[in-house]
Design a protein around this motif. Structure first.
Motif, short mmCIF file in Angstrom:
data_model
loop_
_atom_site.label_atom_id
_atom_site.label_comp_id
_atom_site.label_asym_id
_atom_site.label_seq_id
_atom_site.Cartn_x
_atom_site.Cartn_y
_atom_site.Cartn_z
N LYS A 5 0.84 -1.19 0.00
CA LYS A 5 0.00 0.00 0.00
C LYS A 5 0.88 1.25 0.00
CE LYS A 5 -4.16 1.62 2.22
NZ LYS A 5 -5.08 1.46 3.32
N THR A 6 0.52 2.21 -0.85
CA THR A 6 1.29 3.45 -0.89
C THR A 6 0.83 4.38 0.22
OG1 THR A 6 -0.21 4.46 -2.47
CG2 THR A 6 1.69 3.32 -3.38
N PRO A 7 1.77 5.10 0.83
CA PRO A 7 1.41 5.98 1.95
C PRO A 7 0.67 7.23 1.46
CG PRO A 7 3.73 6.23 1.42
CD PRO A 7 3.20 5.11 0.55
N HIS A 8 -0.11 7.81 2.35
CA HIS A 8 -0.78 9.08 2.05
C HIS A 8 0.28 10.15 1.88
CE1 HIS A 8 -4.98 8.05 2.81
NE2 HIS A 8 -4.53 7.23 3.74
N THR A 9 -0.06 11.19 1.16
CA THR A 9 0.88 12.28 0.90
C THR A 9 1.36 12.91 2.20
OG1 THR A 9 -0.25 12.71 -1.19
CG2 THR A 9 1.18 14.46 -0.34
N SER A 10 0.47 13.11 3.15
CA SER A 10 0.86 13.72 4.43
C SER A 10 1.86 12.83 5.17
CB SER A 10 -0.36 13.99 5.30
OG SER A 10 -1.08 12.81 5.55
N THR A 11 1.69 11.51 5.09
CA THR A 11 2.62 10.57 5.72
C THR A 11 3.98 10.65 5.05
OG1 THR A 11 0.80 9.08 6.26
CG2 THR A 11 3.01 8.13 6.29
N LEU A 12 3.97 10.70 3.73
CA LEU A 12 5.21 10.79 2.98
C LEU A 12 5.96 12.07 3.32
CD1 LEU A 12 6.60 9.02 0.82
CD2 LEU A 12 5.50 10.45 -0.91
N LEU A 13 5.23 13.18 3.42
CA LEU A 13 5.84 14.46 3.76
C LEU A 13 6.42 14.43 5.18
CD1 LEU A 13 6.34 17.29 2.66
CD2 LEU A 13 4.17 17.98 3.65
N ARG A 14 5.70 13.84 6.11
CA ARG A 14 6.19 13.72 7.49
C ARG A 14 7.49 12.89 7.53
NH1 ARG A 14 1.42 13.09 9.23
NH2 ARG A 14 1.34 10.83 9.13
N ARG A 15 7.50 11.79 6.78
CA ARG A 15 8.71 10.95 6.73
C ARG A 15 9.89 11.73 6.14
NH1 ARG A 15 6.33 5.40 4.03
NH2 ARG A 15 4.97 4.81 5.75
N LEU A 16 9.62 12.50 5.10
CA LEU A 16 10.67 13.28 4.44
C LEU A 16 11.29 14.28 5.42
CD1 LEU A 16 12.28 14.29 1.97
CD2 LEU A 16 10.33 15.74 1.42
N ASN A 21 18.72 11.21 6.03
CA ASN A 21 19.47 10.86 4.84
C ASN A 21 18.50 10.78 3.65
OD1 ASN A 21 20.46 8.82 2.81
ND2 ASN A 21 22.31 9.05 4.05
N LEU A 22 18.68 11.64 2.67
CA LEU A 22 17.78 11.70 1.53
C LEU A 22 17.81 10.43 0.70
CD1 LEU A 22 15.74 13.25 -0.19
CD2 LEU A 22 17.68 14.28 -1.40
N ASP A 23 19.00 9.89 0.44
CA ASP A 23 19.11 8.68 -0.37
C ASP A 23 18.36 7.51 0.27
OD1 ASP A 23 20.62 9.84 -2.41
OD2 ASP A 23 22.52 9.45 -1.37
N ARG A 24 18.49 7.37 1.58
CA ARG A 24 17.78 6.30 2.29
C ARG A 24 16.27 6.53 2.21
NH1 ARG A 24 19.15 6.51 7.88
NH2 ARG A 24 21.26 6.24 7.13
N PHE A 25 15.85 7.78 2.41
CA PHE A 25 14.42 8.10 2.32
C PHE A 25 13.87 7.73 0.94
CE2 PHE A 25 11.18 10.95 0.71
CZ PHE A 25 10.15 10.74 1.63
N LEU A 26 14.58 8.14 -0.11
CA LEU A 26 14.12 7.85 -1.47
C LEU A 26 14.02 6.35 -1.71
CD1 LEU A 26 16.13 10.56 -3.45
CD2 LEU A 26 13.68 10.57 -2.92
N ALA A 27 15.01 5.59 -1.24
CA ALA A 27 14.99 4.13 -1.43
C ALA A 27 13.86 3.48 -0.64
CB ALA A 27 16.34 3.54 -1.01
#
Length: 153
Positions: A5-16, A21-27
């Motif tokens: 399941k893909t996360p909600h946009t707000s969840t993705l933004l919170r994680r970001l 580490n940006l590379d780890r986040f992207l992966a």
């Protein structure tokens, strides 16, 4: 076979914002970046609404060949073309906002006079000709038209 399941946009933004580490986040969040292509969105809408692309294009006032190029993905729409498609689909203001978002275009903003006119027409359920006439009457650029010189300066 389970589907992730893909996360909600707000969840993705919170994680970001919490990521160190940006590379780890992207992966780790790669599945969250899978956004459907615009032509896939409008084709799916046709199926959901039991509509043909031809009928939507006809009601949108978009030239037939260009409209089919939007539906098959060989052309990317301008903001005006997305609005015209929304009118062709008979969308309300909220659905129009979602379609603009799906196309990566800015939403209609009621503090911009032309957008205000568009919002009014869409909210009233006007067709493309009624909205074009309203824009013309108010001295605004019609959908798909060239902006007036004074709008550029």
């Amino acid at each position: 076979m389970s589907q992730k399941k893909t996360p909600h946009t707000s969840t993705l933004l919170r994680r970001l914002f919490k990521a160190s580490n940006l590379d780890r986040f992207l992966a780790e969040n790669k599945e969250g970046f899978d956004v459907p292509k615009f032509h896939e969105v409008i084709s799916a809408m046709c199926r959901e609404r039991n509509e043909t692309a031809e009928a939507v294009i006809g009601r949108s006032g978009i030239e037939r060949t260009y409209g089919h190029q939007l539906f098959n993905g060989t052309r990317k729409p301008s903001r005006d073309k997305v609005i015209q498609l929304a009118i062709g689909f008979g969308m309300n203001t909220e659905e129009t906002a979602e379609l603009l978002k799906a196309a990566g275009k800015s939403p209609l903003y009621p503090r911009v006079e032309r957008d205000c006119i568009l919002l009014f027409g869409i909210n009233k359920g006007y067709g493309i000709m009624e909205i074009q006439e309203l824009l013309h009457e108010k001295g605004a650029t019609i959908l798909g038209g060239s902006p007036k010189y004074e709008d550029l300066i």
